[in-house]
Enzyme design. Sequence first.
Site, PDB file in Angstrom:
ATOM      1  N   CYS A  85      14.359 -50.666  41.825  1.00  0.00           N
ATOM      2  CA  CYS A  85      14.635 -51.192  40.427  1.00  0.00           C
ATOM      3  C   CYS A  85      13.090 -52.012  40.278  1.00  0.00           C
ATOM      4  CB  CYS A  85      15.182 -51.432  39.282  1.00  0.00           C
ATOM      5  SG  CYS A  85      15.951 -52.821  39.769  1.00  0.00           S
ATOM      6  N   HIS A 142      15.138 -56.048  33.341  1.00  0.00           N
ATOM      7  CA  HIS A 142      14.452 -57.423  33.981  1.00  0.00           C
ATOM      8  C   HIS A 142      13.093 -57.348  33.656  1.00  0.00           C
ATOM      9  CE1 HIS A 142      17.023 -56.532  38.025  1.00  0.00           C
ATOM     10  NE2 HIS A 142      17.021 -55.138  38.198  1.00  0.00           N
TER      11      HIS A 142
HETATM   12  P1  NAD Z   1      27.185 -48.808  43.024  1.00  0.00           P
HETATM   13  O1  NAD Z   1      28.027 -49.849  43.748  1.00  0.00           O
HETATM   14  O2  NAD Z   1      27.064 -48.930  41.382  1.00  0.00           O
HETATM   15  O3  NAD Z   1      27.700 -47.393  43.492  1.00  0.00           O
HETATM   16  C1  NAD Z   1      27.410 -47.381  44.869  1.00  0.00           C
HETATM   17  C2  NAD Z   1      28.843 -46.123  45.373  1.00  0.00           C
HETATM   18  O4  NAD Z   1      28.754 -45.978  46.135  1.00  0.00           O
HETATM   19  C3  NAD Z   1      30.543 -46.810  44.596  1.00  0.00           C
HETATM   20  O5  NAD Z   1      30.492 -46.101  43.825  1.00  0.00           O
HETATM   21  C4  NAD Z   1      31.336 -46.829  46.347  1.00  0.00           C
HETATM   22  O6  NAD Z   1      32.198 -46.448  45.918  1.00  0.00           O
HETATM   23  C5  NAD Z   1      30.213 -45.801  47.044  1.00  0.00           C
HETATM   24  N1  NAD Z   1      30.286 -46.034  48.174  1.00  0.00           N
HETATM   25  C6  NAD Z   1      30.321 -47.103  48.725  1.00  0.00           C
HETATM   26  N2  NAD Z   1      30.580 -47.076  50.551  1.00  0.00           N
HETATM   27  C7  NAD Z   1      30.410 -45.923  50.507  1.00  0.00           C
HETATM   28  C8  NAD Z   1      30.240 -44.819  51.313  1.00  0.00           C
HETATM   29  N3  NAD Z   1      30.133 -45.705  52.894  1.00  0.00           N
HETATM   30  N4  NAD Z   1      30.031 -43.650  51.437  1.00  0.00           N
HETATM   31  C9  NAD Z   1      29.796 -43.013  50.214  1.00  0.00           C
HETATM   32  N5  NAD Z   1      29.849 -43.691  49.159  1.00  0.00           N
HETATM   33  C10 NAD Z   1      29.801 -45.544  49.162  1.00  0.00           C
HETATM   34  O7  NAD Z   1      25.170 -48.965  43.533  1.00  0.00           O
HETATM   35  P2  NAD Z   1      24.416 -48.786  43.107  1.00  0.00           P
HETATM   36  O8  NAD Z   1      24.153 -49.951  41.817  1.00  0.00           O
HETATM   37  O9  NAD Z   1      24.482 -47.487  42.150  1.00  0.00           O
HETATM   38  O10 NAD Z   1      23.342 -48.995  44.238  1.00  0.00           O
HETATM   39  C11 NAD Z   1      23.110 -47.253  44.864  1.00  0.00           C
HETATM   40  C12 NAD Z   1      21.851 -48.420  45.921  1.00  0.00           C
HETATM   41  O11 NAD Z   1      20.652 -47.962  44.159  1.00  0.00           O
HETATM   42  C13 NAD Z   1      20.939 -48.838  46.573  1.00  0.00           C
HETATM   43  O12 NAD Z   1      20.650 -49.707  47.626  1.00  0.00           O
HETATM   44  C14 NAD Z   1      20.263 -50.105  45.231  1.00  0.00           C
HETATM   45  O13 NAD Z   1      20.230 -51.382  46.040  1.00  0.00           O
HETATM   46  C15 NAD Z   1      20.041 -49.578  44.515  1.00  0.00           C
HETATM   47  N6  NAD Z   1      19.637 -49.143  43.272  1.00  0.00           N
HETATM   48  C16 NAD Z   1      20.547 -50.125  42.265  1.00  0.00           C
HETATM   49  C17 NAD Z   1      19.998 -50.239  41.444  1.00  0.00           C
HETATM   50  C18 NAD Z   1      20.985 -50.945  39.827  1.00  0.00           C
HETATM   51  O14 NAD Z   1      20.140 -51.697  39.147  1.00  0.00           O
HETATM   52  N7  NAD Z   1      22.141 -50.914  39.976  1.00  0.00           N
HETATM   53  C19 NAD Z   1      18.253 -49.899  41.114  1.00  0.00           C
HETATM   54  C20 NAD Z   1      17.599 -49.214  42.131  1.00  0.00           C
HETATM   55  C21 NAD Z   1      17.666 -49.314  42.909  1.00  0.00           C
END
Ligand code: NAD
Length: 337
Positions: free
Chosen positions: A140, A219
């Site tokens: 992000c 942010h």
């Molecule tokens: P999150 O924790 O909200 O969601 C991840 C999901 O994956 C959860 O529901 C979890 O239960 C599930 N999970 C865990 N292990 C798993 C597995 N082995 N197989 C399948 N599902 C599994 O995380 P998020 O914030 O959505 O982040 C996901 C990605 O996006 C990360 O790489 C993060 O860095 C990136 N990201 C996050 C944001 C943010 O602000 N949240 C912004 C941009 C990018």
Amino acid sequence: MIRVGVNGYGVIGKRVAHAITLQDDMKLVGITKTKPDFNALTAVNKRHPIYYVVPENVDLFKQHEIEVSGKLEDLLQEVDVIIDATPKNVGIFNKPLYEKAGVKAIFEGGEKADVAQCSFNTYCNYNEALNKDFIRVVSCNTTGLARTIGPLTKLGKLGKIRVVLIRRAADPVESKKGPINAIVPEFKVPSHHGPDLKTVLPGIDIVSVAVVVPTTIMHLHTVMIEVDGSFTRDDVIETFRKIPRIKLIDSNEGFASTAEIMEYARSLGRYMGDLYEIPVWKDTINIKDGELYYMQAVHQEAVVIPENIDAIRAIMGAEQDGEKSRKITDKSLGIDD
Ligand code: NAD
């Protein structure tokens, strides 16, 4: 129709899944859930087929009367491309499964850059991602910086870029994270954000530092760029104005902080009250003594969603022109052209 699956249905996964359902050239085949929590109920309400990843939890889904369509490996048999939206550093362990199934994959910014053949931002390097097998949509913060700095590199020659990132401590759903009354420096100086931006804008000279503050939405970036006098403040404003994924805002319109921005975002009526655009405070844009200054904010839960949709078209080679993909994506998400 591009057949897409979403592995990991959390903050990012559920938003990407929703956005896929809005596209005419894509079909959401299913999503995965580790357990039958409230996000699983969201998937049920949205009629997304659910696939499991933890065999021991299959009975739990039954107990909660949530139907599962199979396991992750079954989903992989049915898709052309999988979005890996699992938590930071989990995607790398899923990669062998995708390779085995012969499925293309799009990773998110929590993975290290070398998980993929290239990192991706629509405005910076759409063409580089065409027909690849593995790409990574940058984080992000990096997407936010790419959206504004990318176009500025085309406006004129940029000298050293310095960025101070004021980062939200946790996403709104994360009830157990802090800090709740502290400002925490990121002790790795410079921070990783500068090098990450270089994965999509290799030519720039950038350093960044970051602090974490007790807020859950948005942010804020303070950007300072050495410039050579070949363009003016008005040129910068005009450049930003022409970019649909940037929204120029003004403190005189009442946008006094990130709070008013998110209140405005919720009034747009989009899924989850999301703001896909990068808001840049027009009144912070200034050029003084050979340096360009501006401040922008990033709705961290939402900003990467348009890029994920473009990334699907790019990796599939379904649209050769990034600008055409951007227009289709933006129309579907309600981003004004
Ligand atoms: P999150 O924790 O909200 O969601 C991840 C999901 O994956 C959860 O529901 C979890 O239960 C599930 N999970 C865990 N292990 C798993 C597995 N082995 N197989 C399948 N599902 C599994 O995380 P998020 O914030 O959505 O982040 C996901 C990605 O996006 C990360 O790489 C993060 O860095 C990136 N990201 C996050 C944001 C943010 O602000 N949240 C912004 C941009 C990018």
